[in-house]
Design a protein around this motif. Structure first.
Motif, mmCIF file in Angstrom:
data_model
loop_
_atom_site.group_PDB
_atom_site.id
_atom_site.type_symbol
_atom_site.label_atom_id
_atom_site.label_comp_id
_atom_site.label_asym_id
_atom_site.label_seq_id
_atom_site.Cartn_x
_atom_site.Cartn_y
_atom_site.Cartn_z
ATOM 1 N N THR A 146 -2.066 -2.542 4.482
ATOM 2 C CA THR A 146 -2.868 -3.723 4.137
ATOM 3 C C THR A 146 -2.402 -4.942 4.923
ATOM 4 O OG1 THR A 146 -1.402 -4.529 2.399
ATOM 5 C CG2 THR A 146 -3.051 -2.901 1.758
ATOM 6 N N VAL A 186 -3.220 0.158 -3.679
ATOM 7 C CA VAL A 186 -2.647 -1.127 -3.278
ATOM 8 C C VAL A 186 -2.129 -1.782 -4.551
ATOM 9 C CG1 VAL A 186 -3.107 -3.416 -2.330
ATOM 10 C CG2 VAL A 186 -4.168 -1.402 -1.290
ATOM 11 N N PHE A 210 -1.881 4.545 3.750
ATOM 12 C CA PHE A 210 -2.700 3.340 3.748
ATOM 13 C C PHE A 210 -1.825 2.135 4.086
ATOM 14 C CE2 PHE A 210 -4.515 6.414 0.832
ATOM 15 C CZ PHE A 210 -5.863 6.431 1.178
ATOM 16 N N VAL A 256 -7.695 -3.260 4.001
ATOM 17 C CA VAL A 256 -7.012 -1.985 3.807
ATOM 18 C C VAL A 256 -7.483 -1.009 4.886
ATOM 19 C CG1 VAL A 256 -6.486 -0.135 2.184
ATOM 20 C CG2 VAL A 256 -7.032 -2.438 1.325
ATOM 21 N N ALA A 266 0.843 -1.201 0.000
ATOM 22 C CA ALA A 266 0.000 0.000 0.000
ATOM 23 C C ALA A 266 0.870 1.241 0.000
ATOM 24 C CB ALA A 266 -0.925 0.002 1.204
#
Length: 605
Positions: free
Chosen positions: A164, A195, A162, A181, A158
């Protein structure tokens, strides 16, 4: 009664194939299967001519049939499958020959296998406002392998703000996994990301787009720009300032504790100790390089906003002020060089990249390297160049290191050019248990064995030779030329010539050698003179003439007898190799004149 059941494949008379259909298992697209074989049998009673064996589709074949198959013989056809796409793939082998029923067909089928990634959804949007520095609830993305082969997952990554979870390293055909996420903003505003999934599917990498909105409770820092780049700046000077704007986008006052520069950078600012909400201040940055080349630093802002400390990345290039020395190479490798010989010169170019004249105090050397020659003199003008040449003369085997040291007025002095080379050599010695001495009789041959051994990685063509053979003899070496890279034996052969005593020539069998008296011409002339004068005195002119004639006849008869009636003189001794001590010399040399010699000791009796 026991029963034994037997099975086998029978070939009817004529031309037959062991199989007319080949089916291949699932095969990854782009890879080649193990081969399957078909036997062709010729039971026709005559030789079978093979015109062609041709494949079609995603299949290939090799065979042992050649151009014909003898009566009663056979051959094999090996077939492989390399699918170019997913799904059922078909093809055929067509055999054209001289037999009845030609052409013959082998039907081919196989399945191309490949993973296929399906993502649901293809994008995620985090609804609502996420406070800077806090973490959202996870949103799922379902990854399904809708292909017919295992999916190998290399990474799931990510972008900023963000994060993941991942699905492991592989996913079977038809299986699914969930990527979770989360959104953790580091600054306020509408933030985007993605992503990225990297795997062995044909469309790798796959992307899931992400968006989220972040708000700040309390102060929030926004910097514009986030980095500064400064062009070339002479040493000892300072650049014009570049400006970064700091804005408090939060809903409370920003308290600034420190604003610190690092590296070759300075700053001034009007931010003070605090910035009200919605207000801005400026930070002015200047570059004062302390060395030539790329210089990096940062402005670090420590405050009470989320994400503190905040960083402005800085980069600049320092350029010369005054002389500046650069070398086309800071190291020279001479490779292998025979000990005691001198290499071809290698050259380095020195350039003054500065803005004023470069003064050179000395250019010296060390190790097995000749004092360098140069075209630099005592100074090099700004923008000018000169050359430095050096040669390598190893004094021993193995790696030999040295350096050229340049004393000058440029920053970084003294400057050095590293030198390295390998000294190589070889030796000529008798092998263990052997000697370089020999004693023989004239007419015999002496043989010596020597070894030539390389050292220091010597690897070159060697030519051998021998000199100093005894009189009436010769000296040779075998082999006469070879590549020396390991210890090698050579054979030296020295020949001599036999000696013999004097041998008299005999007369007829049983008769001792006869030697006639020898009459020389002066003696005959004296005899004629005396006879003539005596006859003239005793007998007068007439009788004196008769006596003179008789004397001449007698002289001629004596000369004839002396010249042909006696046996030849004895024959003297043959000139063979004289007895004595001799020292032949064996020599090994390279094409460039590098050589070694070793003496031999030979006694001839």
């Amino acid at each position: 009664m026991p029963v034994i059941t037997l099975t086998g494949i029978g070939f009817a008379p004529g031309i037959s194939l062991s199989s007319t259909i080949l089916i291949f298992a699932d095969q990854l697209v782009g890879t080649t299967s193990a081969p399957q074989t078909v036997a062709l049998n010729n039971g026709s009673g005559t030789s079978l001519a093979i015109t062609s064996i041709v494949t079609s589709g995603d299949f290939a074949q090799t065979n042992t049939c050649g151009s014909s198959v003898a009566s009663g013989g056979g051959c094999t056809i090996s077939v492989t499958f390399k699918p170019t796409a997913r799904g059922t793939r078909t093809g055929a082998i067509i055999i054209t020959d001289s037999g009845s029923g030609s052409p013959r067909t082998i039907t081919l089928t196989g399945t191309g296998a490949a993973p296929v990634v399906t993502l649901v959804p293809l994008s995620l949007s985090f609804t609502g406002n996420q406070t800077v520095g806090t973490t959202s609830m996870p949103l799922p993305v379902t990854l399904t392998n809708s292909g017919n082969a295992t999916l190998t997952i290399t990474s799931i990554v990510a972008s900023l703000n963000f994060s993941t979870s991942n699905c492991g390293n592989s996913l079977a055909a038809g299986a699914s996994c969930t990527i979770s996420v989360i959104f953790t903003p580091t600054m306020p505003g509408l933030l985007t990301g993605m992503v990225t999934i990297t795997d062995n599917a044909a469309d790798s990498p796959q992307i899931v787009n992400l968006t989220g909105n972040a708000i700040e409770i309390g102060p929030a820092v926004m910097l514009s720009p986030l980095s500064l780049t400064f062009d070339g700046q002479p040493l000892g000077s300072i650049s014009a300032p570049k400006t970064v704007t700091l804005t408090n986008t939060g809903n409370a006052a920003l308290t600034i504790t420190r604003i610190d520069p690092s590296g070759d950078f300075t700053r001034t600012d009007n931010c003070g100790g605090s910035v009200p909400k919605g207000a801005s201040c400026t930070i002015n940055v200047s570059f004062a390089p302390k060395a030539i080349g790329t210089r990096a630093g940062a402005i670090i802002i420590t405050d009470n906003a989320g994400g503190s400390p905040h960083v402005i990345n800085l980069i600049g290039t320092g350029t010369p002020s005054g002389p500046a020395l650069s070398l086309s190479s800071t190291s020279l490798d001479f490779g292998s060089q025979p000990v005691g010989t001198t290499s071809v010169a290698k050259v380095v170019t020195l350039t003054n990249n500065g803005t004023s004249t470069l003064a050179i105090t000395s250019i010296g050397n060390g190790g097995d390297y000749a004092p360098p020659t140069n075209t630099c003199g005592g100074s090099v003008a700004a923008g000018a160049s000169c050359t430095i040449s050096v040669t390598f003369t190893p004094t021993a085997t193995g790696t030999r290191n040295g350096a050229i040291i340049i004393a000058d007025t440029a920053p970084g002095a003294p400057h050095a050019i590293a030198l390295t080379g390998i000294g190589t050599d070889f030796s000529i010695t008798p092998p263990p248990g052997s000697t370089n001495t020999a004693t023989i009789s004239a007419g015999q041959t002496a043989t010596f064995t020597m070894t030539i051994a390389p050292s220091g990685g010597f690897n070159d063509t060697i030519t051998t030779g021998c000199s100093g053979a005894p009189p009436g003899g010769a000296c040779s070496v075998s082999p006469s030329a070879f590549t020396l890279n390991t210890t090698t034996k050579i054979t030296i052969t020295v020949t001599t010539t036999a000696r013999s005593n004097a041998v008299p020539v005999s007369g007829p069998q049983g008769v001792p050698p006869h030697v006639a008296p020898r009459l020389d011409l002066p003696w005959l002339l004296w005899l004629l003179a005396v006879t003539s004068l005596g006859s003239l005195a005793m007998f007068g002119r007439k009788r004196a003439s008769l006596a003179f004639g008789m004397t001449m006849l007698l002289a001629l008869l004596c000369l004839g007898c002396a010249g042909g009636a006696g046996a030849p003189a004895p024959v003297g001794p043959t000139a063979g190799t004289p007895p004595g001590n001799y020292a032949p010399i064996v020599t090994a040399s390279t094409s460039n004149g590098f050589s070694h010699s070793s003496p031999l000791s030979l006694t001839v009796k």
